[in-house]
Write a protein that holds these residues in place. Structure first.
Motif, PDB file in Angstrom:
ATOM      1  N   LEU A   2     155.391  60.584  61.049  1.00 55.10           N
ATOM      2  CA  LEU A   2     154.251  60.714  60.155  1.00 55.10           C
ATOM      3  C   LEU A   2     154.320  59.584  59.139  1.00 55.10           C
ATOM      4  O   LEU A   2     155.355  59.358  58.525  1.00 55.10           O
ATOM      5  N   ARG A   3     153.227  58.878  58.969  1.00 57.94           N
ATOM      6  CA  ARG A   3     153.197  57.714  58.081  1.00 57.94           C
ATOM      7  C   ARG A   3     152.419  58.038  56.815  1.00 57.94           C
ATOM      8  O   ARG A   3     151.264  58.481  56.893  1.00 57.94           O
ATOM      9  N   GLU A   4     153.057  57.808  55.693  1.00 60.73           N
ATOM     10  CA  GLU A   4     152.423  58.056  54.399  1.00 60.73           C
ATOM     11  C   GLU A   4     151.110  57.293  54.268  1.00 60.73           C
ATOM     12  O   GLU A   4     150.095  57.862  53.856  1.00 60.73           O
ATOM     13  N   ASP A   5     151.150  56.007  54.606  1.00 63.19           N
ATOM     14  CA  ASP A   5     149.965  55.170  54.406  1.00 63.19           C
ATOM     15  C   ASP A   5     148.791  55.614  55.271  1.00 63.19           C
ATOM     16  O   ASP A   5     147.642  55.617  54.829  1.00 63.19           O
ATOM     17  N   HIS A   6     149.061  56.032  56.503  1.00 65.49           N
ATOM     18  CA  HIS A   6     147.981  56.476  57.384  1.00 65.49           C
ATOM     19  C   HIS A   6     147.360  57.776  56.884  1.00 65.49           C
ATOM     20  O   HIS A   6     146.133  57.905  56.847  1.00 65.49           O
ATOM     21  N   LEU A   7     148.210  58.732  56.502  1.00 68.39           N
ATOM     22  CA  LEU A   7     147.690  59.999  56.012  1.00 68.39           C
ATOM     23  C   LEU A   7     146.944  59.818  54.694  1.00 68.39           C
ATOM     24  O   LEU A   7     145.909  60.447  54.473  1.00 68.39           O
ATOM     25  N   ALA A   8     147.461  58.961  53.824  1.00 62.31           N
ATOM     26  CA  ALA A   8     146.793  58.698  52.552  1.00 62.31           C
ATOM     27  C   ALA A   8     145.395  58.118  52.795  1.00 62.31           C
ATOM     28  O   ALA A   8     144.426  58.531  52.151  1.00 62.31           O
ATOM     29  N   ALA A   9     145.292  57.190  53.727  1.00 59.96           N
ATOM     30  CA  ALA A   9     143.991  56.589  54.043  1.00 59.96           C
ATOM     31  C   ALA A   9     143.032  57.628  54.627  1.00 59.96           C
ATOM     32  O   ALA A   9     141.855  57.677  54.263  1.00 59.96           O
ATOM     33  N   GLU A  10     143.530  58.464  55.530  1.00 61.75           N
ATOM     34  CA  GLU A  10     142.693  59.501  56.138  1.00 61.75           C
ATOM     35  C   GLU A  10     142.188  60.495  55.106  1.00 61.75           C
ATOM     36  O   GLU A  10     141.050  60.958  55.189  1.00 61.75           O
ATOM     37  N   LEU A  11     143.055  60.847  54.141  1.00 59.66           N
ATOM     38  CA  LEU A  11     142.686  61.842  53.137  1.00 59.66           C
ATOM     39  C   LEU A  11     142.021  61.230  51.914  1.00 59.66           C
ATOM     40  O   LEU A  11     141.539  61.959  51.040  1.00 59.66           O
ATOM     41  N   GLY A  12     142.032  59.915  51.820  1.00 60.18           N
ATOM     42  CA  GLY A  12     141.407  59.238  50.697  1.00 60.18           C
ATOM     43  C   GLY A  12     142.151  59.422  49.385  1.00 60.18           C
ATOM     44  O   GLY A  12     141.538  59.529  48.326  1.00 60.18           O
ATOM     45  N   ILE A  13     143.486  59.482  49.467  1.00 57.00           N
ATOM     46  CA  ILE A  13     144.323  59.645  48.270  1.00 57.00           C
ATOM     47  C   ILE A  13     145.450  58.619  48.313  1.00 57.00           C
ATOM     48  O   ILE A  13     145.636  57.928  49.313  1.00 57.00           O
ATOM     49  N   SER A  14     146.222  58.547  47.233  1.00 55.11           N
ATOM     50  CA  SER A  14     147.339  57.608  47.201  1.00 55.11           C
ATOM     51  C   SER A  14     148.525  58.178  47.985  1.00 55.11           C
ATOM     52  O   SER A  14     148.526  59.348  48.379  1.00 55.11           O
ATOM     53  N   THR A  15     149.528  57.351  48.181  1.00 57.27           N
ATOM     54  CA  THR A  15     150.696  57.787  48.953  1.00 57.27           C
ATOM     55  C   THR A  15     151.617  58.716  48.160  1.00 57.27           C
ATOM     56  O   THR A  15     152.397  59.448  48.761  1.00 57.27           O
ATOM     57  N   THR A  16     151.519  58.731  46.835  1.00 63.36           N
ATOM     58  CA  THR A  16     152.419  59.570  46.029  1.00 63.36           C
ATOM     59  C   THR A  16     152.272  61.058  46.360  1.00 63.36           C
ATOM     60  O   THR A  16     153.286  61.727  46.600  1.00 63.36           O
ATOM     61  N   PRO A  17     151.060  61.628  46.408  1.00 59.67           N
ATOM     62  CA  PRO A  17     150.955  63.040  46.787  1.00 59.67           C
ATOM     63  C   PRO A  17     151.419  63.304  48.218  1.00 59.67           C
ATOM     64  O   PRO A  17     151.954  64.375  48.515  1.00 59.67           O
ATOM     65  N   ILE A  18     151.245  62.338  49.100  1.00 57.60           N
ATOM     66  CA  ILE A  18     151.716  62.478  50.482  1.00 57.60           C
ATOM     67  C   ILE A  18     153.240  62.566  50.485  1.00 57.60           C
ATOM     68  O   ILE A  18     153.824  63.430  51.140  1.00 57.60           O
ATOM     69  N   ARG A  19     153.878  61.680  49.754  1.00 60.35           N
ATOM     70  CA  ARG A  19     155.338  61.660  49.671  1.00 60.35           C
ATOM     71  C   ARG A  19     155.861  62.986  49.114  1.00 60.35           C
ATOM     72  O   ARG A  19     156.827  63.549  49.629  1.00 60.35           O
ATOM     73  N   GLU A  20     155.219  63.512  48.075  1.00 61.88           N
ATOM     74  CA  GLU A  20     155.630  64.787  47.494  1.00 61.88           C
ATOM     75  C   GLU A  20     155.404  65.939  48.473  1.00 61.88           C
ATOM     76  O   GLU A  20     156.236  66.847  48.573  1.00 61.88           O
ATOM     77  N   ALA A  21     154.304  65.891  49.200  1.00 62.55           N
ATOM     78  CA  ALA A  21     154.037  66.919  50.206  1.00 62.55           C
ATOM     79  C   ALA A  21     155.079  66.849  51.317  1.00 62.55           C
ATOM     80  O   ALA A  21     155.546  67.890  51.803  1.00 62.55           O
TER      81      ALA A  21
END
Length: 75
Positions: free
Chosen positions: A23-42
């Protein structure tokens, strides 16, 4: 972070990720339209809950559950 957590968990529950899939932080962040910080915390929260595995220098992966893992969940 809660939005990212819920979005990733929902994708896991609906089997949109394959076990062992990176799972890639940058890809999920782009898909969800948010920064990578919340992805990393999730990711950290989901790893703590046992859904994800972090591998040093390799990334974060959806955990593969063994038969024993599943049996332990039911006991």
């Amino acid at each position: 972070m809660e939005t990212a957590y819920q979005a990733i968990l929902e994708r896991i529950m609906h089997e949109q990720f394959e076990p062992g899939m990176p799972l890639r932080e940058d890809h999920l962040a782009a898909e969800l339209g948010i920064s990578t910080t919340p992805i990393r915390e999730a990711f950290r929260r989901l790893e703590h809950e046992g859904w994800l595995q972090s591998r040093p220098f390799r990334g974060v992966f959806l955990r593969k559950f063994t038969r024993q893992d599943i049996c332990e969940l039911y006991y």
